[in-house]
Write a protein that holds these residues in place. Structure first.
Motif, PDB file in Angstrom:
ATOM      1  N   VAL A 294       0.773  -1.055   0.067  1.00 24.93           N
ATOM      2  CA  VAL A 294      -0.060  -0.060   0.066  1.00 24.93           C
ATOM      3  C   VAL A 294       0.935   1.261   0.136  1.00 24.93           C
ATOM      4  CG1 VAL A 294      -1.544   1.395   1.361  1.00 24.93           C
ATOM      5  CG2 VAL A 294      -2.045  -1.217   0.918  1.00 24.93           C
ATOM      6  N   LYS A 295       1.935   1.262   0.716  1.00 21.83           N
ATOM      7  CA  LYS A 295       2.897   2.381   0.595  1.00 21.83           C
ATOM      8  C   LYS A 295       3.816   2.528  -0.517  1.00 21.83           C
ATOM      9  CE  LYS A 295       4.083   2.775   5.677  1.00 21.83           C
ATOM     10  NZ  LYS A 295       5.207   2.617   6.660  1.00 21.83           N
ATOM     11  N   ALA A 296       3.996   1.524  -1.110  1.00 26.70           N
ATOM     12  CA  ALA A 296       4.966   1.366  -2.488  1.00 26.70           C
ATOM     13  C   ALA A 296       3.839   2.095  -3.676  1.00 26.70           C
ATOM     14  CB  ALA A 296       5.293   0.357  -2.855  1.00 26.70           C
ATOM     15  N   SER A 297       2.484   1.621  -3.487  1.00 27.28           N
ATOM     16  CA  SER A 297       1.464   2.179  -4.559  1.00 27.28           C
ATOM     17  C   SER A 297       1.310   3.484  -4.486  1.00 27.28           C
ATOM     18  CB  SER A 297      -0.100   1.376  -4.311  1.00 27.28           C
ATOM     19  OG  SER A 297      -0.514   1.820  -3.122  1.00 27.28           O
ATOM     20  N   ALA A 298       1.230   4.237  -3.249  1.00 24.48           N
ATOM     21  CA  ALA A 298       1.181   5.479  -2.870  1.00 24.48           C
ATOM     22  C   ALA A 298       2.241   6.443  -3.644  1.00 24.48           C
ATOM     23  CB  ALA A 298       0.974   5.860  -1.555  1.00 24.48           C
ATOM     24  N   VAL A 299       3.504   5.693  -3.376  1.00 25.59           N
ATOM     25  CA  VAL A 299       4.672   6.676  -3.942  1.00 25.59           C
ATOM     26  C   VAL A 299       4.664   6.128  -5.547  1.00 25.59           C
ATOM     27  CG1 VAL A 299       7.364   6.273  -3.918  1.00 25.59           C
ATOM     28  CG2 VAL A 299       6.171   6.177  -1.843  1.00 25.59           C
ATOM     29  N   LEU A 300       4.279   5.329  -5.929  1.00 29.21           N
ATOM     30  CA  LEU A 300       4.326   4.929  -7.392  1.00 29.21           C
ATOM     31  C   LEU A 300       3.178   5.951  -8.022  1.00 29.21           C
ATOM     32  CD1 LEU A 300       4.331   0.996  -7.726  1.00 29.21           C
ATOM     33  CD2 LEU A 300       6.236   2.624  -8.184  1.00 29.21           C
ATOM     34  N   MET A 301       2.167   5.948  -7.530  1.00 27.52           N
ATOM     35  CA  MET A 301       1.071   6.905  -8.103  1.00 27.52           C
ATOM     36  C   MET A 301       1.630   8.320  -8.088  1.00 27.52           C
ATOM     37  SD  MET A 301      -2.407   4.969  -7.666  1.00 27.52           S
ATOM     38  CE  MET A 301      -3.425   6.090  -8.884  1.00 27.52           C
ATOM     39  N   LEU A 302       2.055   8.773  -6.833  1.00 28.49           N
ATOM     40  CA  LEU A 302       2.659  10.043  -7.002  1.00 28.49           C
ATOM     41  C   LEU A 302       3.745  10.275  -8.134  1.00 28.49           C
ATOM     42  CD1 LEU A 302       3.027  12.798  -5.438  1.00 28.49           C
ATOM     43  CD2 LEU A 302       4.704  11.547  -3.971  1.00 28.49           C
ATOM     44  N   ALA A 303       4.425   9.332  -8.210  1.00 31.54           N
ATOM     45  CA  ALA A 303       5.783   9.619  -9.223  1.00 31.54           C
ATOM     46  C   ALA A 303       4.770   9.667 -10.599  1.00 31.54           C
ATOM     47  CB  ALA A 303       6.559   8.620  -8.939  1.00 31.54           C
ATOM     48  N   GLY A 304       4.034   8.780 -10.814  1.00 29.41           N
ATOM     49  CA  GLY A 304       3.242   8.967 -12.135  1.00 29.41           C
ATOM     50  C   GLY A 304       2.649  10.270 -12.377  1.00 29.41           C
ATOM     51  N   GLY A 305       1.766  10.686 -11.216  1.00 24.05           N
ATOM     52  CA  GLY A 305       1.420  12.083 -11.431  1.00 24.05           C
ATOM     53  C   GLY A 305       2.361  13.318 -11.620  1.00 24.05           C
ATOM     54  N   LEU A 306       3.655  12.921 -11.030  1.00 23.26           N
ATOM     55  CA  LEU A 306       4.462  13.977 -11.486  1.00 23.26           C
ATOM     56  C   LEU A 306       5.035  13.957 -12.620  1.00 23.26           C
ATOM     57  CD1 LEU A 306       6.592  14.046  -8.080  1.00 23.26           C
ATOM     58  CD2 LEU A 306       5.208  15.620  -8.844  1.00 23.26           C
ATOM     59  N   VAL A 307       5.211  12.639 -13.372  1.00 28.14           N
ATOM     60  CA  VAL A 307       5.634  12.599 -14.664  1.00 28.14           C
ATOM     61  C   VAL A 307       4.441  13.169 -15.745  1.00 28.14           C
ATOM     62  CG1 VAL A 307       6.056  10.828 -16.690  1.00 28.14           C
ATOM     63  CG2 VAL A 307       6.947  10.440 -14.465  1.00 28.14           C
ATOM     64  N   LEU A 308       3.106  13.111 -15.381  1.00 27.89           N
ATOM     65  CA  LEU A 308       2.018  13.793 -16.144  1.00 27.89           C
ATOM     66  C   LEU A 308       2.340  15.142 -15.913  1.00 27.89           C
ATOM     67  CD1 LEU A 308      -1.123  11.377 -15.686  1.00 27.89           C
ATOM     68  CD2 LEU A 308       0.541  11.598 -17.614  1.00 27.89           C
ATOM     69  N   LEU A 309       2.493  15.732 -14.766  1.00 31.42           N
ATOM     70  CA  LEU A 309       2.827  17.103 -14.653  1.00 31.42           C
ATOM     71  C   LEU A 309       3.852  17.606 -15.431  1.00 31.42           C
ATOM     72  CD1 LEU A 309       1.870  17.880 -10.787  1.00 31.42           C
ATOM     73  CD2 LEU A 309       0.577  18.425 -12.777  1.00 31.42           C
ATOM     74  N   TYR A 310       4.912  16.822 -15.560  1.00 32.84           N
ATOM     75  CA  TYR A 310       6.005  17.173 -16.417  1.00 32.84           C
ATOM     76  C   TYR A 310       5.477  17.654 -17.908  1.00 32.84           C
ATOM     77  CZ  TYR A 310      10.501  16.780 -19.182  1.00 32.84           C
ATOM     78  OH  TYR A 310      11.250  16.913 -20.114  1.00 32.84           O
ATOM     79  N   GLY A 311       4.665  16.979 -18.208  1.00 33.51           N
ATOM     80  CA  GLY A 311       4.184  17.113 -19.659  1.00 33.51           C
ATOM     81  C   GLY A 311       2.909  17.906 -19.896  1.00 33.51           C
ATOM     82  N   ALA A 312       2.716  18.660 -18.571  1.00 32.65           N
ATOM     83  CA  ALA A 312       1.445  19.335 -18.909  1.00 32.65           C
ATOM     84  C   ALA A 312       1.794  20.770 -19.609  1.00 32.65           C
ATOM     85  CB  ALA A 312       0.955  19.813 -17.377  1.00 32.65           C
ATOM     86  N   GLY A 313       0.875  21.137 -20.227  1.00 30.44           N
ATOM     87  CA  GLY A 313       0.841  22.277 -21.066  1.00 30.44           C
ATOM     88  C   GLY A 313       0.276  23.322 -20.009  1.00 30.44           C
ATOM     89  N   TRP A 314       1.190  24.020 -19.192  1.00 32.77           N
ATOM     90  CA  TRP A 314       1.029  25.065 -18.116  1.00 32.77           C
ATOM     91  C   TRP A 314       0.125  26.358 -18.608  1.00 32.77           C
ATOM     92  CZ3 TRP A 314       0.740  23.320 -13.409  1.00 32.77           C
ATOM     93  CH2 TRP A 314       1.606  22.091 -13.180  1.00 32.77           C
TER      94      TRP A 314
END
Length: 162
Positions: A137-157
């Protein structure tokens, strides 16, 4: 980009279907309240994957092929690990889990965790190895956070300013 959106959407749909089936198994779990938590979180994660797919499909997020694969692995992997960890905890018999979920389910907290559902002066120190379900459960939270950050990296701000 449509491949990432399609993959995220398919993982979301599959996770939703699995969560619906898992919902029928809530009464047979050793801890039905934790099983209900697993069910609810899986539905929320399925919706989150679908929303990520929409953000990619709409063009709000643009990623290259490598970043797309990384985002998919982190987001989908995190969502599935969360379901596995929560279902595992609900069927363990001990019902041990992270403190707040354990308290809500009337179950003991994982002994390796400090029970932050208890006031700080009354807490017992963490002892022993964490349960596999807790680590998932802890690993899943870290993975989803990291995935969200990758998406934010590609966001059109610039879209925020329209």
């Amino acid at each position: 980009m449509p491949d990432l959106a399609m993959s995220l959407a398919l993982h979301g749909v599959l996770l939703f279907v699995v969560a619906c089936v898992q919902g029928f198994l809530i009464p047979v779990a050793a801890s039905p309240r934790l099983a209900l938590t697993a069910h609810s979180k899986a539905v929320i994660h399925a919706a989150a994957l679908a929303l990520c797919a929409v953000s990619v499909l709409s063009g709000a997020v643009v990623l290259g092929p490598t970043a797309s694969r990384i985002a998919l692995a982190l987001l989908a992997g995190g969502a599935w690990l969360s379901l596995i960890g929560d279902v595992w905890a609900s069927h363990q018999g001990r019902g041990s889990h992270l403190p707040l979920a354990a308290q809500a389910a009337g179950q003991p907290c994982d002994p390796a965790e400090q029970d932050y559902a208890v006031p700080k002066p009354s807490r017992r120190p963490a002892a022993g190895k964490p349960l596999v379900s807790t680590m998932l459960v802890k690993a899943s939270a870290v993975l989803m956070l990291a995935g969200g950050l990758v998406l934010l990296y590609g966001a059109g701000w610039s879209l925020l300013l329209i």
